[in-house]
Design a protein around this motif. Structure first.
Motif, PDB file in Angstrom:
ATOM      1  N   LYS A 129       0.849  -1.201   0.000  1.00  0.00           N
ATOM      2  CA  LYS A 129       0.000   0.000   0.000  1.00  0.00           C
ATOM      3  C   LYS A 129       0.883   1.249   0.000  1.00  0.00           C
ATOM      4  O   LYS A 129       0.562   2.244  -0.664  1.00  0.00           O
ATOM      5  N   GLU A 132       2.055   1.798  -3.523  1.00  0.00           N
ATOM      6  CA  GLU A 132       0.957   2.335  -4.333  1.00  0.00           C
ATOM      7  C   GLU A 132       0.742   3.828  -4.075  1.00  0.00           C
ATOM      8  O   GLU A 132       0.605   4.623  -5.017  1.00  0.00           O
ATOM      9  N   LYS A 136       1.391   7.001  -6.733  1.00  0.00           N
ATOM     10  CA  LYS A 136       0.307   7.913  -7.100  1.00  0.00           C
ATOM     11  C   LYS A 136       0.603   9.354  -6.699  1.00  0.00           C
ATOM     12  O   LYS A 136       0.164  10.303  -7.361  1.00  0.00           O
ATOM     13  N   ASP A 226     -12.488  -4.791  -0.018  1.00  0.00           N
ATOM     14  CA  ASP A 226     -12.085  -4.139  -1.254  1.00  0.00           C
ATOM     15  C   ASP A 226     -11.613  -5.241  -2.207  1.00  0.00           C
ATOM     16  O   ASP A 226     -10.716  -6.026  -1.863  1.00  0.00           O
ATOM     17  N   LYS A 227     -12.177  -5.304  -3.393  1.00  0.00           N
ATOM     18  CA  LYS A 227     -11.876  -6.395  -4.310  1.00  0.00           C
ATOM     19  C   LYS A 227     -10.745  -6.098  -5.287  1.00  0.00           C
ATOM     20  O   LYS A 227     -10.486  -6.869  -6.205  1.00  0.00           O
ATOM     21  N   GLU A 228     -10.043  -4.995  -5.057  1.00  0.00           N
ATOM     22  CA  GLU A 228      -8.897  -4.697  -5.912  1.00  0.00           C
ATOM     23  C   GLU A 228      -7.791  -5.727  -5.723  1.00  0.00           C
ATOM     24  O   GLU A 228      -7.082  -6.074  -6.665  1.00  0.00           O
ATOM     25  N   GLN A 229      -7.669  -6.238  -4.477  1.00  0.00           N
ATOM     26  CA  GLN A 229      -6.551  -7.146  -4.197  1.00  0.00           C
ATOM     27  C   GLN A 229      -6.858  -8.018  -2.991  1.00  0.00           C
ATOM     28  O   GLN A 229      -7.521  -7.595  -2.058  1.00  0.00           O
ATOM     29  N   PHE A 255     -12.495 -10.615  -7.237  1.00  0.00           N
ATOM     30  CA  PHE A 255     -11.232 -10.019  -6.812  1.00  0.00           C
ATOM     31  C   PHE A 255     -10.301  -9.912  -8.020  1.00  0.00           C
ATOM     32  O   PHE A 255     -10.143 -10.861  -8.791  1.00  0.00           O
ATOM     33  N   LYS A 256      -9.685  -8.738  -8.171  1.00  0.00           N
ATOM     34  CA  LYS A 256      -8.918  -8.461  -9.386  1.00  0.00           C
ATOM     35  C   LYS A 256      -7.472  -8.953  -9.334  1.00  0.00           C
ATOM     36  O   LYS A 256      -6.939  -9.428 -10.330  1.00  0.00           O
ATOM     37  N   LYS A 257      -6.840  -8.798  -8.183  1.00  0.00           N
ATOM     38  CA  LYS A 257      -5.423  -9.165  -8.083  1.00  0.00           C
ATOM     39  C   LYS A 257      -5.233 -10.111  -6.906  1.00  0.00           C
ATOM     40  O   LYS A 257      -5.710  -9.851  -5.807  1.00  0.00           O
ATOM     41  N   SER A 283     -13.630  -2.387   2.483  1.00  0.00           N
ATOM     42  CA  SER A 283     -13.934  -1.349   1.493  1.00  0.00           C
ATOM     43  C   SER A 283     -14.661  -0.187   2.148  1.00  0.00           C
ATOM     44  O   SER A 283     -15.166  -0.302   3.256  1.00  0.00           O
TER      45      SER A 283
END
Length: 283
Positions: A129, A132, A136, A226-229, A255-257, A283
């Protein structure tokens, strides 16, 4: 030159490819077997398992000392003038690593600390995190970065199921009576990390495949994640078909990742072979 440089410990079990890709410095914790002090990562995890088979004892694990932190902090600072070091620590409730790092950096103004209140993949989640957030916002104020990371620490949900209760018994975390009862009934505890502490919150019954299925479905159903990861923690010895099943389920759930984190010698000394864990953010 990088403005921010991240430092963490081997107890985070940060995958080597991610550490290299993001130039993260990983300091090894210590594993002691037969009165020999090994740096975590310098020996294979199978040596820990072999030691237990031979002695029926688990290795002693210990924190990084202040001098080891100070040497690394000074080296990074000298090689990267003007840099800011973000140290993301193993839980202060489970080790003195955080306190030792504070002592080491007392006279250094370019070092900021985050207590991850986590271990293994939970600590890795906070490290990633940080990567990330820095990508950004490369010019983010360090204090603001720390505030954001502390927020993610507060919404991390981390738990695991040990693979072998004998390791918990050998480490004094499970009485002989409780071990015998759990073995007869095929029970395994769910260990959740609550405010930085490892707490047994419930028990699952059955073989590891059945337990893993129920554990994963309950985790997803209980937490609005949170379904990003999502991060899966496992120790060497977990059967591949269990990993395949868990990956299939979370992909179907959107879940994406998916990141797999294998435990090193420090964590495996306590979890035993075949452990499984889950890490995510609310989330």
């Amino acid at each position: 030159m990088e403005k921010f440089i991240i430092v963490t410990e081997s107890g985070a079990d940060l995958p080597l490819d991610l550490a290299k890709a993001h130039h993260i410095h990983v300091l090894p914790m210590h594993v002691v077997m037969d009165d020999v002090d090994y740096l975590d990562g310098s020996i294979p995890v199978t040596d820990v398992y072999d030691y237990y088979k031979r002695t029926k004892k688990i290795p002693t694990t210990s924190a990084i000392n202040p001098n080891e932190y100070a040497c690394l902090f000074q080296k990074i600072t000298e090689e990267n003038p003007g840099c800011i070091i973000i140290h993301i620590s193993y839980s202060s409730k489970a080790s003195c690593t955080y306190q030792n790092a504070l002592i080491a950096s007392e006279d250094m103004k370019n070092i900021y600390h985050v207590d991850s209140l986590n271990v293994s993949g939970g600590e890795t989640a906070i490290v990633l995190k940080a990567v990330e957030l820095i990508e950004k916002q490369p010019d983010i104020d360090p204090k603001r970065l720390i505030e954001q990371l502390e927020y993610f620490v507060s919404i991390a949900r981390v738990s695991f199921i040990p693979g072998n209760l004998e390791y918990l018994k050998a480490g004094g975390r499970l009485s002989n009576v409780a071990y015998l009862g759990a073995s007869i009934l095929q029970l395994k505890p769910l260990i959740e990390i609550v405010d930085g502490k490892l707490v047994a919150t419930q028990k699952f019954r059955g073989g590891m495949k059945r337990i893993a299925e129920k554990y994963l479905n309950e985790y997803i159903g209980r937490h609005n994640m949170d379904k990003e990861q999502i991060i899966f923690i496992y120790s060497l010895g977990l059967e591949e078909h269990i990993k395949d099943y868990m990956e299939k389920v979370v992909k179907e759930k959107g879940f994406k990742k998916i990141i797999w984190v294998q435990t090193g010698c420090v964590i495996s000394s306590h979890s035993g072979p075949g452990a499984i864990g889950i890490v995510g953010f609310k989330s």
